[in-house]
Motif scaffolding. Sequence first.
Motif, PDB file in Angstrom:
ATOM      1  N   ILE A 150       0.860  -1.176   0.000  1.00 40.07           N
ATOM      2  CA  ILE A 150       0.000   0.000   0.000  1.00 40.07           C
ATOM      3  C   ILE A 150       0.899   1.229   0.000  1.00 40.07           C
ATOM      4  O   ILE A 150       1.722   1.390   0.900  1.00 40.07           O
ATOM      5  CB  ILE A 150      -0.921   0.043   1.257  1.00 40.07           C
ATOM      6  CG1 ILE A 150      -1.720  -1.243   1.420  1.00 40.07           C
ATOM      7  CG2 ILE A 150      -1.810   1.283   1.227  1.00 40.07           C
ATOM      8  CD1 ILE A 150      -2.816  -1.450   0.419  1.00 40.07           C
ATOM      9  N   VAL A 190      -4.510  -4.305   6.766  1.00 42.69           N
ATOM     10  CA  VAL A 190      -5.144  -3.777   5.556  1.00 42.69           C
ATOM     11  C   VAL A 190      -6.585  -4.283   5.463  1.00 42.69           C
ATOM     12  O   VAL A 190      -7.516  -3.511   5.203  1.00 42.69           O
ATOM     13  CB  VAL A 190      -4.342  -4.163   4.296  1.00 42.69           C
ATOM     14  CG1 VAL A 190      -5.067  -3.736   3.032  1.00 42.69           C
ATOM     15  CG2 VAL A 190      -2.943  -3.564   4.349  1.00 42.69           C
ATOM     16  N   LYS A 191      -6.780  -5.568   5.704  1.00 41.32           N
ATOM     17  CA  LYS A 191      -8.121  -6.156   5.629  1.00 41.32           C
ATOM     18  C   LYS A 191      -9.061  -5.526   6.656  1.00 41.32           C
ATOM     19  O   LYS A 191     -10.227  -5.253   6.356  1.00 41.32           O
ATOM     20  CB  LYS A 191      -8.052  -7.662   5.827  1.00 41.32           C
ATOM     21  CG  LYS A 191      -7.404  -8.382   4.669  1.00 41.32           C
ATOM     22  CD  LYS A 191      -7.268  -9.862   4.958  1.00 41.32           C
ATOM     23  CE  LYS A 191      -6.545 -10.575   3.836  1.00 41.32           C
ATOM     24  NZ  LYS A 191      -6.468 -12.024   4.073  1.00 41.32           N
ATOM     25  N   ARG A 213      -8.942  -2.510   7.855  1.00 41.41           N
ATOM     26  CA  ARG A 213      -9.296  -1.166   7.387  1.00 41.41           C
ATOM     27  C   ARG A 213     -10.320  -1.239   6.259  1.00 41.41           C
ATOM     28  O   ARG A 213     -11.274  -0.474   6.228  1.00 41.41           O
ATOM     29  CB  ARG A 213      -8.031  -0.452   6.934  1.00 41.41           C
ATOM     30  CG  ARG A 213      -8.219   0.913   6.324  1.00 41.41           C
ATOM     31  CD  ARG A 213      -8.233   2.087   7.290  1.00 41.41           C
ATOM     32  NE  ARG A 213      -7.088   2.293   8.109  1.00 41.41           N
ATOM     33  CZ  ARG A 213      -6.040   3.065   7.823  1.00 41.41           C
ATOM     34  NH1 ARG A 213      -5.987   3.710   6.683  1.00 41.41           N
ATOM     35  NH2 ARG A 213      -5.065   3.212   8.679  1.00 41.41           N
ATOM     36  N   LEU A 214     -10.131  -2.160   5.323  1.00 40.56           N
ATOM     37  CA  LEU A 214     -11.055  -2.270   4.193  1.00 40.56           C
ATOM     38  C   LEU A 214     -12.442  -2.732   4.629  1.00 40.56           C
ATOM     39  O   LEU A 214     -13.439  -2.381   4.009  1.00 40.56           O
ATOM     40  CB  LEU A 214     -10.498  -3.199   3.120  1.00 40.56           C
ATOM     41  CG  LEU A 214      -9.240  -2.716   2.392  1.00 40.56           C
ATOM     42  CD1 LEU A 214      -8.861  -3.682   1.284  1.00 40.56           C
ATOM     43  CD2 LEU A 214      -9.395  -1.315   1.860  1.00 40.56           C
ATOM     44  N   THR A 246      -4.597   1.925  -2.663  1.00 40.50           N
ATOM     45  CA  THR A 246      -4.146   2.946  -1.716  1.00 40.50           C
ATOM     46  C   THR A 246      -5.294   3.876  -1.347  1.00 40.50           C
ATOM     47  O   THR A 246      -5.485   4.221  -0.178  1.00 40.50           O
ATOM     48  CB  THR A 246      -2.962   3.734  -2.298  1.00 40.50           C
ATOM     49  OG1 THR A 246      -1.876   2.829  -2.539  1.00 40.50           O
ATOM     50  CG2 THR A 246      -2.505   4.832  -1.357  1.00 40.50           C
ATOM     51  N   TYR A 295      -7.657   2.027   1.004  1.00 34.85           N
ATOM     52  CA  TYR A 295      -7.053   1.879   2.322  1.00 34.85           C
ATOM     53  C   TYR A 295      -7.075   3.204   3.091  1.00 34.85           C
ATOM     54  O   TYR A 295      -7.356   3.243   4.288  1.00 34.85           O
ATOM     55  CB  TYR A 295      -5.612   1.369   2.182  1.00 34.85           C
ATOM     56  CG  TYR A 295      -4.900   1.240   3.493  1.00 34.85           C
ATOM     57  CD1 TYR A 295      -5.144   0.151   4.334  1.00 34.85           C
ATOM     58  CD2 TYR A 295      -3.989   2.196   3.911  1.00 34.85           C
ATOM     59  CE1 TYR A 295      -4.502   0.031   5.554  1.00 34.85           C
ATOM     60  CE2 TYR A 295      -3.338   2.085   5.128  1.00 34.85           C
ATOM     61  CZ  TYR A 295      -3.601   1.003   5.940  1.00 34.85           C
ATOM     62  OH  TYR A 295      -2.970   0.892   7.154  1.00 34.85           O
ATOM     63  N   ASN A 296      -6.804   4.297   2.388  1.00 35.16           N
ATOM     64  CA  ASN A 296      -6.719   5.597   3.046  1.00 35.16           C
ATOM     65  C   ASN A 296      -8.062   6.295   3.242  1.00 35.16           C
ATOM     66  O   ASN A 296      -8.168   7.223   4.041  1.00 35.16           O
ATOM     67  CB  ASN A 296      -5.779   6.522   2.269  1.00 35.16           C
ATOM     68  CG  ASN A 296      -4.336   6.127   2.444  1.00 35.16           C
ATOM     69  OD1 ASN A 296      -3.944   5.640   3.490  1.00 35.16           O
ATOM     70  ND2 ASN A 296      -3.552   6.315   1.412  1.00 35.16           N
TER      71      ASN A 296
END
Length: 115
Positions: A48, A58-59, A61-62, A93, A96-97
């Motif tokens: 990312i 990451v997962k 956050r998604l 990205t 994620y952000n």
Amino acid sequence: MDRYELREEVKANIDFENLRRAHPYDDVDSLLELVVDVLGSTAPALRIAGENLPADMVKQRLRRLDSTHIEYIIETMRQTTTKINTIRAYLLTALYNAPVTMGPYYSAAVRHDFG
């Protein structure tokens, strides 16, 4: 969880049907499939913004994404005039952000408009 279950989970989280009605192009479908790809990944880390981050982080956050985040990404993509070489990485990205950048983005826009 298999891919179908992941897709259904994400669809529910992002209010997929309403988003599709609001955005007739493939934008919503593409973002849905990218999120499902990541959630179904077995890799220990995901790249990312040029960094390898733990896949679980990451997962997590998604999984927080909702329809407002998807709307935000679609809106900012429409405003982008810069050439994007690796669209998958760029969108990943952005996804994620989104939970941490959406609020400041809209606050700055309001300050600019009413400034």
